[in-house]
Scaffold this active site. Sequence first.
Site, mmCIF file in Angstrom:
data_model
loop_
_atom_site.group_PDB
_atom_site.id
_atom_site.type_symbol
_atom_site.label_atom_id
_atom_site.label_comp_id
_atom_site.label_asym_id
_atom_site.label_seq_id
_atom_site.Cartn_x
_atom_site.Cartn_y
_atom_site.Cartn_z
ATOM 1 N N HIS A 1 -31.740 151.693 93.339
ATOM 2 C CA HIS A 1 -30.543 150.886 92.389
ATOM 3 C C HIS A 1 -29.976 151.813 91.563
ATOM 4 O O HIS A 1 -30.384 151.459 90.184
ATOM 5 C CB HIS A 1 -30.967 149.250 92.059
ATOM 6 C CG HIS A 1 -32.013 149.257 91.963
ATOM 7 N ND1 HIS A 1 -32.563 150.111 90.662
ATOM 8 C CD2 HIS A 1 -32.994 148.277 92.788
ATOM 9 C CE1 HIS A 1 -34.151 149.386 90.629
ATOM 10 N NE2 HIS A 1 -34.505 148.347 91.371
ATOM 11 N N HIS B 1 -45.992 140.782 91.562
ATOM 12 C CA HIS B 1 -44.252 140.497 90.871
ATOM 13 C C HIS B 1 -43.650 140.322 92.437
ATOM 14 O O HIS B 1 -43.504 140.704 93.716
ATOM 15 C CB HIS B 1 -44.545 142.116 90.496
ATOM 16 C CG HIS B 1 -42.422 142.396 90.542
ATOM 17 N ND1 HIS B 1 -41.561 141.951 90.009
ATOM 18 C CD2 HIS B 1 -42.232 144.350 90.572
ATOM 19 C CE1 HIS B 1 -40.678 142.616 89.953
ATOM 20 N NE2 HIS B 1 -40.837 144.076 90.153
ATOM 21 N N GLU C 1 -40.189 141.387 93.024
ATOM 22 C CA GLU C 1 -38.935 142.414 93.690
ATOM 23 C C GLU C 1 -38.578 142.884 94.954
ATOM 24 O O GLU C 1 -39.955 142.616 95.009
ATOM 25 C CB GLU C 1 -38.843 143.539 92.497
ATOM 26 C CG GLU C 1 -37.487 144.272 92.756
ATOM 27 C CD GLU C 1 -37.284 145.305 92.203
ATOM 28 O OE1 GLU C 1 -37.715 145.383 91.126
ATOM 29 O OE2 GLU C 1 -36.217 145.675 92.416
ATOM 30 N N ASP D 1 -39.206 144.874 97.096
ATOM 31 C CA ASP D 1 -39.636 146.547 97.753
ATOM 32 C C ASP D 1 -40.759 145.799 97.297
ATOM 33 O O ASP D 1 -42.345 146.845 98.477
ATOM 34 C CB ASP D 1 -39.339 147.254 96.542
ATOM 35 C CG ASP D 1 -39.793 147.322 95.281
ATOM 36 O OD1 ASP D 1 -39.427 145.770 94.723
ATOM 37 O OD2 ASP D 1 -40.128 147.582 94.816
ATOM 38 N N HIS E 1 -42.076 144.619 84.799
ATOM 39 C CA HIS E 1 -40.223 144.464 83.940
ATOM 40 C C HIS E 1 -40.056 143.306 84.685
ATOM 41 O O HIS E 1 -37.713 143.717 84.352
ATOM 42 C CB HIS E 1 -39.146 146.024 84.801
ATOM 43 C CG HIS E 1 -39.229 146.045 85.711
ATOM 44 N ND1 HIS E 1 -37.739 146.413 86.683
ATOM 45 C CD2 HIS E 1 -40.028 145.632 86.615
ATOM 46 C CE1 HIS E 1 -38.019 145.967 87.757
ATOM 47 N NE2 HIS E 1 -39.311 145.924 88.400
ATOM 48 N N ASP F 1 -45.596 147.236 89.552
ATOM 49 C CA ASP F 1 -45.306 148.280 89.091
ATOM 50 C C ASP F 1 -45.231 149.573 87.670
ATOM 51 O O ASP F 1 -44.752 150.682 87.813
ATOM 52 C CB ASP F 1 -43.364 147.922 88.390
ATOM 53 C CG ASP F 1 -43.110 147.720 89.739
ATOM 54 O OD1 ASP F 1 -42.911 147.949 90.795
ATOM 55 O OD2 ASP F 1 -41.891 146.798 89.340
ATOM 56 N N TYR G 1 -39.711 157.964 85.792
ATOM 57 C CA TYR G 1 -40.799 155.964 86.263
ATOM 58 C C TYR G 1 -40.081 155.519 85.052
ATOM 59 O O TYR G 1 -39.223 154.460 84.701
ATOM 60 C CB TYR G 1 -41.761 155.994 86.905
ATOM 61 C CG TYR G 1 -42.355 154.234 87.129
ATOM 62 C CD1 TYR G 1 -41.778 154.150 88.415
ATOM 63 C CD2 TYR G 1 -42.609 153.655 86.849
ATOM 64 C CE1 TYR G 1 -42.033 153.079 89.302
ATOM 65 C CE2 TYR G 1 -42.476 152.524 87.675
ATOM 66 C CZ TYR G 1 -42.395 152.423 88.324
ATOM 67 O OH TYR G 1 -41.965 150.844 89.358
ATOM 68 N N HIS H 1 -46.578 152.005 92.639
ATOM 69 C CA HIS H 1 -45.587 152.708 93.710
ATOM 70 C C HIS H 1 -46.314 154.159 93.041
ATOM 71 O O HIS H 1 -47.013 154.173 92.382
ATOM 72 C CB HIS H 1 -44.426 152.577 93.121
ATOM 73 C CG HIS H 1 -42.839 151.795 93.321
ATOM 74 N ND1 HIS H 1 -43.125 151.901 94.642
ATOM 75 C CD2 HIS H 1 -42.997 151.011 92.723
ATOM 76 C CE1 HIS H 1 -41.351 150.562 94.138
ATOM 77 N NE2 HIS H 1 -41.767 150.208 93.585
HETATM 78 FE FE1 FEO Z 1 -39.859 146.391 89.927
HETATM 79 FE FE2 FEO Z 1 -41.719 147.920 92.590
HETATM 80 O O1 FEO Z 1 -40.410 146.535 91.955
#
Ligand code: FEO
Length: 403
Positions: A24, A78, A80, A82, A145, A164, A192, A225
Amino acid sequence: MKATEIKKDIFWVGAIDWNMRDFHGYSTYKGTTYNAFLLKDDKVVLFDTVKKNLKGDFVHRIRSLLDPSQIDYIVVNHVEMDHTGALPEMIDLVRPEKIFCSSMGKKALLSHFHREDWPYEVVEPGQSISLGKRSVRFIETRMLHWPDSMFSYIPEEKLLISSDAFGQHWATSERFDDEVDFSELMSHAAKYYANILLLYSSLVNRLLNNVAEMGIEIDMIAPDHGLIWRSSVDRILKAYSDWSVHKAKRKAVVVYDTMWHSTEMMAKAVADGINREDVSVMLMNLQKNHRSDVITEVLDSRAVVLGSPTLNNGMLPRMAAFLTYMKGLKPGNKIGAAFGSYGWSGEAVKQMRGIMEEMKFELPEPGIRVRYVPEHPDLTECLEMGRRIGRAVRESVSRENEQ
Ligand code: FEO
């Protein structure tokens, strides 16, 4: 890549996204990973899942260790996508006894997947659950976040599964910080932070202080990640501590766009002046550098100097887009300045200064405008402005280092 044992009976079972190039709006030119972890104890627990398109890799990796139906609990740190894209399929395979999440996590899961029938178990901040020989303590990290975000801490292993936070977008066959080039790892970690967490720096700082006050011991940080920190835990914690208070190096970044190279000539003269004061400088043309790489250089720079000619009574569109991005991320404690060429109206410099003023940058210079093409005296003026900015950077960073 095989499932990797990161601690006894705790395995990385995530997925590697070698092809991801844009997250994004963040350029992930070396891909990324979605990390998920499987812990085998009296209870078998899966921490997080992966992006939907990689669920096949993920399930295959879990099956190399056990049948998914043997998993008792799923923890959603989390929501989100992903990290939850593969969640519906996993829930169908696992039929978990409980899905642990924060209160905001439950709301977000319902808003994403519209499944009232899943066995949600909302945890309180600081709550612990027993898994047998080990336990999990949930640490609320609201707005780091997303509102739902939380960490899972396993005290018996001194392991922090950090969602994250502490991540990097970098696809690698290696899983640990000491298996890759450390300076490259830190550059991905900085990028990041700059693009995902910079806006929340005050919360990051508060969280680091809270973790210190809680006295929790950490010898491994497993983010969702990138690489897992096991040899450099102190170094990434120190970097987060510095970034969260906007600590800068003796460094400036000159960011510009140009039409017929006049503003570029000015940019080079400003950068030259900064550098003559023994300050490191990055010259970044927005036509050649992605905004997510520019903001990474802004992260540890004390000064941000912006250049744009005037087009249609405003700044060039790339500069406007960059400023929208930078304003959203709220880098703090910066010295700012602006310059640019113009033909007849020349509003760009004032507009760029105005945005930096809103961002509470210190603006010691009125800015420089040059009609059409700069001559030697104009470039000398730019160089002198660069020198003054360079001195201000040097003095500011020296003062900060003495404190
Ligand atoms: Fe906030 Fe890796 O997603």
